[in-house]
Motif scaffolding. Structure first.
Motif, PDB file in Angstrom:
ATOM      1  N   GLY A  27      -5.471  -1.157  -2.544  1.00  0.00           N
ATOM      2  CA  GLY A  27      -5.982  -2.579  -2.863  1.00  0.00           C
ATOM      3  C   GLY A  27      -4.761  -1.987  -4.420  1.00  0.00           C
ATOM      4  N   HIS A  28      -4.837  -1.351  -4.701  1.00  0.00           N
ATOM      5  CA  HIS A  28      -3.985  -0.493  -6.404  1.00  0.00           C
ATOM      6  C   HIS A  28      -3.318  -0.301  -6.222  1.00  0.00           C
ATOM      7  CE1 HIS A  28      -3.574   1.415  -9.868  1.00  0.00           C
ATOM      8  NE2 HIS A  28      -3.285   2.241  -9.312  1.00  0.00           N
ATOM      9  N   TYR A  29      -2.388   0.017  -4.567  1.00  0.00           N
ATOM     10  CA  TYR A  29      -1.213   0.560  -4.129  1.00  0.00           C
ATOM     11  C   TYR A  29      -0.670  -0.754  -4.538  1.00  0.00           C
ATOM     12  CZ  TYR A  29       2.519   1.776  -1.435  1.00  0.00           C
ATOM     13  OH  TYR A  29       3.724   1.591  -0.770  1.00  0.00           O
ATOM     14  N   LEU A  30      -0.937  -1.563  -3.466  1.00  0.00           N
ATOM     15  CA  LEU A  30      -0.882  -3.177  -3.361  1.00  0.00           C
ATOM     16  C   LEU A  30      -0.189  -4.150  -5.429  1.00  0.00           C
ATOM     17  CD1 LEU A  30       1.009  -5.038  -0.752  1.00  0.00           C
ATOM     18  CD2 LEU A  30      -1.295  -6.289  -1.324  1.00  0.00           C
ATOM     19  N   SER A  31      -1.285  -4.142  -5.627  1.00  0.00           N
ATOM     20  CA  SER A  31      -1.278  -4.504  -6.714  1.00  0.00           C
ATOM     21  C   SER A  31      -0.172  -4.054  -7.900  1.00  0.00           C
ATOM     22  CB  SER A  31      -2.802  -4.540  -8.005  1.00  0.00           C
ATOM     23  OG  SER A  31      -2.683  -2.957  -8.398  1.00  0.00           O
ATOM     24  N   GLN A  32       0.058  -2.451  -7.391  1.00  0.00           N
ATOM     25  CA  GLN A  32       1.482  -1.751  -8.455  1.00  0.00           C
ATOM     26  C   GLN A  32       2.788  -2.129  -7.912  1.00  0.00           C
ATOM     27  OE1 GLN A  32       0.257   1.783  -9.274  1.00  0.00           O
ATOM     28  NE2 GLN A  32      -0.229   0.503 -11.289  1.00  0.00           N
ATOM     29  N   ASN A  33       2.921  -2.576  -6.380  1.00  0.00           N
ATOM     30  CA  ASN A  33       4.182  -3.437  -5.253  1.00  0.00           C
ATOM     31  C   ASN A  33       3.581  -3.866  -4.672  1.00  0.00           C
ATOM     32  OD1 ASN A  33       4.927   0.082  -5.895  1.00  0.00           O
ATOM     33  ND2 ASN A  33       3.370   0.632  -5.394  1.00  0.00           N
ATOM     34  N   GLU A  34       3.818  -5.192  -5.330  1.00  0.00           N
ATOM     35  CA  GLU A  34       3.896  -6.365  -4.973  1.00  0.00           C
ATOM     36  C   GLU A  34       5.313  -6.608  -4.119  1.00  0.00           C
ATOM     37  OE1 GLU A  34       2.750  -9.643  -7.128  1.00  0.00           O
ATOM     38  OE2 GLU A  34       1.083  -8.478  -7.611  1.00  0.00           O
ATOM     39  N   GLN A  35       6.400  -6.193  -4.606  1.00  0.00           N
ATOM     40  CA  GLN A  35       7.768  -6.432  -4.172  1.00  0.00           C
ATOM     41  C   GLN A  35       7.495  -5.475  -2.164  1.00  0.00           C
ATOM     42  OE1 GLN A  35       7.218  -3.581  -5.352  1.00  0.00           O
ATOM     43  NE2 GLN A  35       7.975  -1.084  -5.570  1.00  0.00           N
ATOM     44  N   LEU A  36       6.195  -5.123  -1.781  1.00  0.00           N
ATOM     45  CA  LEU A  36       5.927  -4.458  -0.526  1.00  0.00           C
ATOM     46  C   LEU A  36       5.642  -5.306   0.348  1.00  0.00           C
ATOM     47  CD1 LEU A  36       5.160  -1.028  -1.122  1.00  0.00           C
ATOM     48  CD2 LEU A  36       7.504  -1.813  -0.749  1.00  0.00           C
ATOM     49  N   LEU A  37       5.128  -7.152   0.315  1.00  0.00           N
ATOM     50  CA  LEU A  37       4.580  -7.911   0.688  1.00  0.00           C
ATOM     51  C   LEU A  37       5.836  -8.066   1.393  1.00  0.00           C
ATOM     52  CD1 LEU A  37       2.447  -9.155  -1.613  1.00  0.00           C
ATOM     53  CD2 LEU A  37       1.954  -8.550   0.490  1.00  0.00           C
ATOM     54  N   LYS A  38       7.268  -7.791   0.875  1.00  0.00           N
ATOM     55  CA  LYS A  38       8.639  -8.638   1.797  1.00  0.00           C
ATOM     56  C   LYS A  38       8.635  -7.773   2.573  1.00  0.00           C
ATOM     57  CE  LYS A  38       9.642 -11.703  -2.391  1.00  0.00           C
ATOM     58  NZ  LYS A  38      10.873 -12.187  -2.801  1.00  0.00           N
ATOM     59  N   PRO A  39       9.729  -8.134   3.592  1.00  0.00           N
ATOM     60  CA  PRO A  39      10.182  -6.819   4.577  1.00  0.00           C
ATOM     61  C   PRO A  39      10.682  -6.023   3.742  1.00  0.00           C
ATOM     62  CG  PRO A  39      10.825  -9.265   4.937  1.00  0.00           C
ATOM     63  CD  PRO A  39      10.501  -9.215   3.702  1.00  0.00           C
ATOM     64  N   HIS A  40      10.771  -4.902   4.014  1.00  0.00           N
ATOM     65  CA  HIS A  40      11.654  -3.404   3.802  1.00  0.00           C
ATOM     66  C   HIS A  40      11.560  -1.919   4.708  1.00  0.00           C
ATOM     67  CE1 HIS A  40       7.162  -3.761   2.967  1.00  0.00           C
ATOM     68  NE2 HIS A  40       7.345  -1.780   2.539  1.00  0.00           N
ATOM     69  N   LYS A  41      12.465  -1.442   4.004  1.00  0.00           N
ATOM     70  CA  LYS A  41      12.100   0.086   4.976  1.00  0.00           C
ATOM     71  C   LYS A  41      11.854   0.703   4.167  1.00  0.00           C
ATOM     72  CE  LYS A  41      16.140  -0.964   8.098  1.00  0.00           C
ATOM     73  NZ  LYS A  41      17.340  -0.194   8.184  1.00  0.00           N
ATOM     74  N   HIS A  42      11.557   2.484   4.180  1.00  0.00           N
ATOM     75  CA  HIS A  42      11.257   2.673   3.810  1.00  0.00           C
ATOM     76  C   HIS A  42      11.757   4.242   3.827  1.00  0.00           C
ATOM     77  CE1 HIS A  42       6.455   2.122   4.373  1.00  0.00           C
ATOM     78  NE2 HIS A  42       7.099   0.502   3.306  1.00  0.00           N
ATOM     79  N   THR A  43      11.831   5.285   3.329  1.00  0.00           N
ATOM     80  CA  THR A  43      12.855   6.724   3.945  1.00  0.00           C
ATOM     81  C   THR A  43      11.715   7.828   4.078  1.00  0.00           C
ATOM     82  OG1 THR A  43      12.783   7.624   1.195  1.00  0.00           O
ATOM     83  CG2 THR A  43      14.714   5.701   1.868  1.00  0.00           C
ATOM     84  N   PHE A  44      10.888   7.317   4.267  1.00  0.00           N
ATOM     85  CA  PHE A  44       9.724   8.465   3.964  1.00  0.00           C
ATOM     86  C   PHE A  44       8.369   8.282   5.093  1.00  0.00           C
ATOM     87  CE2 PHE A  44       8.661   5.254   0.478  1.00  0.00           C
ATOM     88  CZ  PHE A  44       7.748   4.805   1.511  1.00  0.00           C
ATOM     89  N   TYR A  45       7.779   8.676   5.239  1.00  0.00           N
ATOM     90  CA  TYR A  45       6.216   8.083   6.485  1.00  0.00           C
ATOM     91  C   TYR A  45       5.335   7.838   5.849  1.00  0.00           C
ATOM     92  CZ  TYR A  45       8.451  11.757  10.443  1.00  0.00           C
ATOM     93  OH  TYR A  45       9.325  12.661  10.638  1.00  0.00           O
TER      94      TYR A  45
END
Length: 292
Positions: A27-45
């Protein structure tokens, strides 16, 4: 949505992180990174274990429910987003491709875990209560290590994270007994690795069978017995997945995508895509951009 799908490196995300790893309450992670609710890719696992919340997520354009007790794993390069109907909570860990390199000699260690195969149906697991309790305790230990005032013992975090993987792998093996290292399983794993390296150039099962020193009939029987699909379907699905990933970028023309995937021309690519996806590449692109 922007014209190009965002690609996030671990260093660009807000939350606790330490040299190649980011650990957080979800929950804390999502509150700080709300842009991740939209389609995206990661360079990490990336992995998330949900303890609360409901909704839906997409991994490489396949939809999965979100619910308590569910854990999912992702490898670099996959397209992903969430859509929550109730407030989520749980544990999240992101780690770099090279995170285990100082601890493990085997550079391909993670590939032995089926949930890191890049196949969405193997990446999302609903865990029974006893497994949930085990990994919750491990996640709490990892979080405590990150919050400790003394310097983080990074090797300890790595060992704890490997314990999570092993616990999940043992559980997954009870669901998929074929995961044992038999000769046929090794053949299948090698076939999947060959597809990943060659799907733009080699599109016929007989080409892969030759590389594996088996007959096309043997390869097809192997895929049908273990996965319930033909060898040709696995090759085709990987080409279609890459086409979808490329279509998210509206700056790429359809003809450029056809060229990247080594189709002889644009019309053949459109015909191929429409045959299996029941829509044209352009219509698929619009459906992703507008969320239809």
């Amino acid at each position: 949505m922007s014209s190009k799908i965002p690609i996030y490196a671990i260093e660009t995300l807000k939350s606790y992180k330490n040299e190649g790893i980011l650990v957080s309450e979800f929950g804390h992670y999502l509150s700080q990174n709300e842009q991740l609710l939209k389609p995206h890719k990661h360079t990490f696992y990336h992995l998330v274990f949900f303890t609360e919340g409901e909704g839906e997520q997409q991994i490489d354009f396949k939809k999965f429910d979100i619910k308590p007790g569910l854990i999912y794993f992702m490898i670099p390069g996959q397209v992903h987003h969430w859509n929550f109907s109730t407030k989520p909570s749980g544990y999240l860990i992101n780690f770099a491709r090279t995170y285990f390199s100082s601890l493990l000699l085997a550079t391909d260690y993670l590939s032995r875990f089926h949930f890191f195969s890049g196949q969405p149906n193997a990446q999302v697991l609903a865990l029974p209560p006893e497994i949930q309790q085990k990994i919750t305790a491990i996640f709490e230990d990892i979080l405590k290590e990150g919050l400790h005032e003394a310097p983080v013992n990074d090797d300890l975090v790595k060992i704890l994270l490997l314990r999570v993987f092993i616990e999940i792998a043992r559980f997954q093996a009870t669901l998929e007994p074929f995961n044992k290292e038999t000769y046929n399983h090794t053949l299948l794993a090698n076939f999947m690795a060959l597809i990943e390296s060659n799907y733009t150039d080699l599109k016929l099962p007989k080409q892969y069978a030759a590389l594996l020193y088996i007959t096309p009939n043997h390869l097809n029987a192997l895929c049908n017995d273990f996965l319930g699909v033909s060898a040709g379907s696995l090759i085709r699905d990987r080409v279609l997945l890459e086409a979808k990933r490329l279509l998210v970028n509206v700056d790429l023309r359809i003809s450029e995508i056809a060229d990247q995937l080594n189709f002889t021309d644009q019309s053949y690519f459109i015909k191929f895509f429409k045959k299996y996806e029941k829509m044209t590449p352009e219509k698929f692109r619009k459906s992703i951009i507008h969320g239809n």
